[in-house]
Design an enzyme around this catalytic site. Sequence first.
Site, PDB file in Angstrom:
ATOM      1  N   ASN A 148     -38.719  27.044  19.885  1.00 26.98           N
ATOM      2  CA  ASN A 148     -37.254  26.538  20.007  1.00 26.98           C
ATOM      3  C   ASN A 148     -37.196  25.473  19.016  1.00 26.98           C
ATOM      4  O   ASN A 148     -36.706  24.441  19.921  1.00 26.98           O
ATOM      5  CB  ASN A 148     -36.474  26.556  21.150  1.00 26.98           C
ATOM      6  CG  ASN A 148     -35.078  26.618  21.054  1.00 26.98           C
ATOM      7  OD1 ASN A 148     -34.463  26.295  19.890  1.00 26.98           O
ATOM      8  ND2 ASN A 148     -34.305  27.056  22.157  1.00 26.98           N
ATOM      9  N   LYS A 149     -37.369  25.291  17.738  1.00 27.64           N
ATOM     10  CA  LYS A 149     -37.337  23.895  17.015  1.00 27.64           C
ATOM     11  C   LYS A 149     -35.967  23.071  17.243  1.00 27.64           C
ATOM     12  O   LYS A 149     -36.054  21.991  17.568  1.00 27.64           O
ATOM     13  CB  LYS A 149     -37.889  23.910  15.723  1.00 27.64           C
ATOM     14  CG  LYS A 149     -38.400  22.583  15.050  1.00 27.64           C
ATOM     15  CD  LYS A 149     -39.414  22.675  14.138  1.00 27.64           C
ATOM     16  CE  LYS A 149     -39.891  21.224  13.595  1.00 27.64           C
ATOM     17  NZ  LYS A 149     -38.834  20.163  13.722  1.00 27.64           N
ATOM     18  N   VAL A 207     -24.128  26.253  23.777  1.00 23.24           N
ATOM     19  CA  VAL A 207     -23.035  26.316  22.938  1.00 23.24           C
ATOM     20  C   VAL A 207     -23.049  27.568  22.002  1.00 23.24           C
ATOM     21  O   VAL A 207     -23.839  27.807  21.188  1.00 23.24           O
ATOM     22  CB  VAL A 207     -22.866  24.907  22.470  1.00 23.24           C
ATOM     23  CG1 VAL A 207     -21.486  24.924  21.501  1.00 23.24           C
ATOM     24  CG2 VAL A 207     -22.895  24.119  23.536  1.00 23.24           C
ATOM     25  N   TYR A 212     -33.490  17.637  22.082  1.00 21.84           N
ATOM     26  CA  TYR A 212     -33.962  17.032  23.417  1.00 21.84           C
ATOM     27  C   TYR A 212     -34.713  15.808  23.101  1.00 21.84           C
ATOM     28  O   TYR A 212     -34.725  14.531  23.707  1.00 21.84           O
ATOM     29  CB  TYR A 212     -34.634  17.850  24.253  1.00 21.84           C
ATOM     30  CG  TYR A 212     -33.615  18.995  24.848  1.00 21.84           C
ATOM     31  CD1 TYR A 212     -34.166  20.239  24.654  1.00 21.84           C
ATOM     32  CD2 TYR A 212     -32.470  18.827  25.617  1.00 21.84           C
ATOM     33  CE1 TYR A 212     -33.202  21.434  25.034  1.00 21.84           C
ATOM     34  CE2 TYR A 212     -31.972  19.805  26.011  1.00 21.84           C
ATOM     35  CZ  TYR A 212     -32.292  20.969  25.924  1.00 21.84           C
ATOM     36  OH  TYR A 212     -31.509  22.053  26.233  1.00 21.84           O
ATOM     37  N   GLU A 221     -33.123  33.906  23.030  1.00 22.32           N
ATOM     38  CA  GLU A 221     -34.614  33.266  23.640  1.00 22.32           C
ATOM     39  C   GLU A 221     -35.447  34.670  23.661  1.00 22.32           C
ATOM     40  O   GLU A 221     -36.617  34.646  24.029  1.00 22.32           O
ATOM     41  CB  GLU A 221     -34.405  32.902  25.070  1.00 22.32           C
ATOM     42  CG  GLU A 221     -34.006  31.481  25.049  1.00 22.32           C
ATOM     43  CD  GLU A 221     -33.449  31.038  26.408  1.00 22.32           C
ATOM     44  OE1 GLU A 221     -33.510  31.855  27.558  1.00 22.32           O
ATOM     45  OE2 GLU A 221     -33.271  29.803  26.484  1.00 22.32           O
TER      46      GLU A 221
END
Lengths: 171, 171
Positions: free
Chosen positions: A132-133, A95, A139, A27
């Site tokens: 954050n593609k 993960v 999601y 991030e």
Amino acid sequence: MKFNICAAKPEDCKDIARMIMELAVYEKMPDQVKISYKELEKDGFGPNPFYQCLVAEVPEEHKSKDGHTKVGYALFFYTYSTWKGRTVYMEDLYVMPEYRGKGMGKALMATVAKVAKEQHCVRLQFSVLDWNKPSLDFYLSKGAEDLTAKEGWHFLRFHGIALDNLAQEAP
Amino acid sequence: MANFILRKAEPKDVSDILRLIKELAKFEEMEDQVILTEKDLLEDGFGDHPFYHCIVAEVPKQEQSVDGHVIIGFAMYYFTYDPWIGKLLYLEDFYVMKEFRGFGIGSEILKKLSQTAVRTRCSSMHFIVAEWNKSSIEFYKRRGASDLSLEEGWRLFKIDKQNLLKMTDEE
């Protein structure tokens, strides 16, 4: 690949702390991580836990190149919506890169959803960075809605000195 | 005017709290989204496992509102967790009735909340604001709040019950 999703135990905190840092690096904010596995242990496994955590584990023969068998986690807690009631907020879902594409992220999230259902929660909320593609796509495929885009919600905070100043503000 | 007290909400306050929740939702143009009942608020806030904490602002009877209410403001909050910095105080709702604004009640509530955050060793107080709500954003920014959606790109997402159940069925 075989894997197991189970509730985290106090001894998992070192692995969880390791993965928290990996996610923070992804991030692009590693310098913002200020707590260690010790705080995680105290805050998650004391008499008044502030969070719940699930861990994804692989058998010894599939351990990572660094020798880890704990390869993913989901950290969440209960929140409250004054409109709808009990909610689960999923703070982190991660993960390790070498274990992606094997259904672990999906399984972690489904287990969080199961817990939410058992606790009569009406909604799962979480936040994602706008660049954050891969995560956004994941999601959205599960039926998530972007409330920032749809309803204009922004995250704000009072942090550090700003919080102290506010607490000392004269009436 | 400005004769008021702030105190911890009690079970008898749930009717007023729900009234104020609906007033705030109306202001946010989402009144029809409030499905919470007094019974939910009672069970969820004053049962064995409180999902939220609440403080209310009360004026003396002689200064009651035009509709005859003495509970004229509230703030609902709970504790959340940031894996980077630890415990946080999350401010879910914060509202003062229109006729009682401009007397410092909002500022006093915010001060009390920040004192609670500092006392319980929270690193930060977080909340969300709709981006069109310029007066609230200004109120918070004047007091040192930062907008993480603008500064870091965080977007809020939700997954509703229907899709949550779908996820649990898939596993």
